[in-house]
Each structure stands twice: as C-alpha cells, then as structure tokens.
Scaffold this motif. Structure first.
Motif, PDB file in Angstrom:
ATOM      1  N   ASP A  46       0.830  -1.214   0.000  1.00  0.00           N
ATOM      2  CA  ASP A  46       0.000   0.000   0.000  1.00  0.00           C
ATOM      3  C   ASP A  46       0.859   1.256   0.000  1.00  0.00           C
ATOM      4  OD1 ASP A  46      -2.236  -1.556  -0.020  1.00  0.00           O
ATOM      5  OD2 ASP A  46      -2.655  -1.363   2.121  1.00  0.00           O
ATOM      6  N   ARG A  50       0.529   4.271  -2.671  1.00  0.00           N
ATOM      7  CA  ARG A  50      -0.144   5.358  -1.969  1.00  0.00           C
ATOM      8  C   ARG A  50      -0.064   6.657  -2.757  1.00  0.00           C
ATOM      9  NH1 ARG A  50       1.886   8.654   2.500  1.00  0.00           N
ATOM     10  NH2 ARG A  50       0.118   9.570   3.625  1.00  0.00           N
ATOM     11  N   TYR A  84      -7.877   9.165  -4.765  1.00  0.00           N
ATOM     12  CA  TYR A  84      -8.197   7.740  -4.737  1.00  0.00           C
ATOM     13  C   TYR A  84      -9.542   7.485  -5.417  1.00  0.00           C
ATOM     14  CZ  TYR A  84      -4.433   6.974  -1.357  1.00  0.00           C
ATOM     15  OH  TYR A  84      -3.215   6.889  -0.745  1.00  0.00           O
ATOM     16  N   ARG A 189      -1.124   3.004   9.462  1.00  0.00           N
ATOM     17  CA  ARG A 189      -2.394   3.001   8.725  1.00  0.00           C
ATOM     18  C   ARG A 189      -3.363   4.032   9.298  1.00  0.00           C
ATOM     19  NH1 ARG A 189      -3.241  -0.276   4.773  1.00  0.00           N
ATOM     20  NH2 ARG A 189      -2.074  -2.226   4.505  1.00  0.00           N
TER      21      ARG A 189
END
Length: 213
Positions: A46, A50, A84, A189
C-alpha cells in the motif's frame, strides 16, 4: 474411597483448565504471527501505491471544484483528478444528488463519509486485536508450561523443566513480536486514514459549496 477436599478439587480443576489452554494459545500465537507477516507485506504494498497529494495540488483541486460552472464540469474535474478511486466515487455520488435539497444533499454526503470511516475502522480492527491480544497470549504461553516445569524440577526432572522454559520463551517472543509489528502497522495506517478522511472532507465541502450556489 478417599474423599478429596474441596480446595484440592478446585485446584485440580483450575490446573486442568490452565493446561488445556496451552494448545489453543500456541495455535492463536502462530496465527497471529502469520497475520502480522502478511499485514506487514500489505503495508509495504500500500505504501508503494499510496497517493500523496501536495498542498498546492489540493488547493488547485478545491478551487476547481468550487468554481466549476456546471455539474458536467464537476464530474470531469473529479474523474480527471489524482485522488483515490473511493474518494472519486463518494464525490460523484454527491454530484449525482444535485437535484436534492441542500439539507438532504448534506445529509447524504455525511452518510457517505461515515461509511468510508466505518470501512477504515473495520480494516484496523484485526490489527488492533493482534496488538492487544498478542502480548497477552504470549504471557499466557509463558506461564502455562511453567507450572508443570517447576513441578518437574521438584522431582529432579530437569529435562521437562528445560522443555517448559523453551516453550515459555518461544511463546513470549512470538506474542510480543506479533503485537509489536501489529502496533506499528496500526499507527501507520491510522495516520494514512486520517489524512484520507481529512482530504475527503475537504473535497466534499468544495463540491457541496458549488452545488449549494
């Protein structure tokens, strides 16, 4: 038949319960260790994918959303942005609700944001469980075999004690290690999700401001 005093019966029952937990504790520790490895791999994956938005880009996007001349322009701006896909989906759902009243549209936007936050919280639940439960299981795995080990020492069985100590140390290391890795993953996270949520709220407000004109 010799009667067993109540205290001895309770002690024996407690010992049976304690020893019966050893195998489940070890199984869960192994599962936690495997989960921590895969979760760390997912974190690295991730990180590579990102999306990092600069302050200048966010400012430009917000001004574009606020000053868009029509609904179609808003849709084109959102689709062409570098945010995103989930954020795009939320913004497009709000834009498609342009026929609603301002109050209904804001309530719908709030609901969409809350859904995103719930999804992020769910993704952190398993990591948080390992963070909190991993060291606890490690401690249980340390204490459970030490009872029989110390009892064996009293009868001169050093081999049984040594095996018990090995199990105790191994479970401690695995429990603390899995918990530590999960803690690092959770912290990173959570910071990513806070940034994601903050940006989403910013873009949603810009879209609502445009639609409420």
């Amino acid at each position: 038949m010799v009667a067993i005093p109540g205290s001895e019966f309770l002690t024996a029952a407690l010992n049976v319960v304690s020893q019966s937990l050893q195998i489940p504790v070890i199984i869960f520790l192994l599962l936690f260790a495997i989960f921590a490895v895969f979760a760390f791999g997912g974190l690295i994956s991730d990180y590579r994918s990102r999306i990092k938005l600069t302050r200048e880009y966010k400012e430009k996007l917000v001004f574009s959303l606020v000053n868009a001349s029509s609904v179609d322009s808003l849709i084109d701006i959102v689709n062409g942005s570098e945010i995103y896909d989930n954020q795009k989906e939320v913004l497009l759902k709000i834009i498609n609700a342009h026929s609603l009243s301002s109050d209904s549209r804001e309530a719908w936007a709030l609901n969409l944001i809350e859904e995103e936050e719930v999804a992020m919280a769910k993704s952190l639940e398993r990591v948080d469980i390992v963070t909190r439960i991993g060291p606890t299981l490690g401690l249980m795995g340390t204490l459970i075999p030490m009872g029989p080990g110390l009892a064996a020492l009293g009868s001169g069985d050093v081999t049984t004690l040594a095996n018990a100590i090995i199990v105790a140390f191994d479970t401690t290391v695995v429990g603390i290690g899995a918990g530590a890795v999960a803690y690092v993953i959770s912290k990173i996270r959570r910071r990513w999700y806070e940034e994601y949520s903050s940006n989403l709220q910013l873009f949603v407000n810009a879209v609502l401001e445009n639609l409420n004109k």
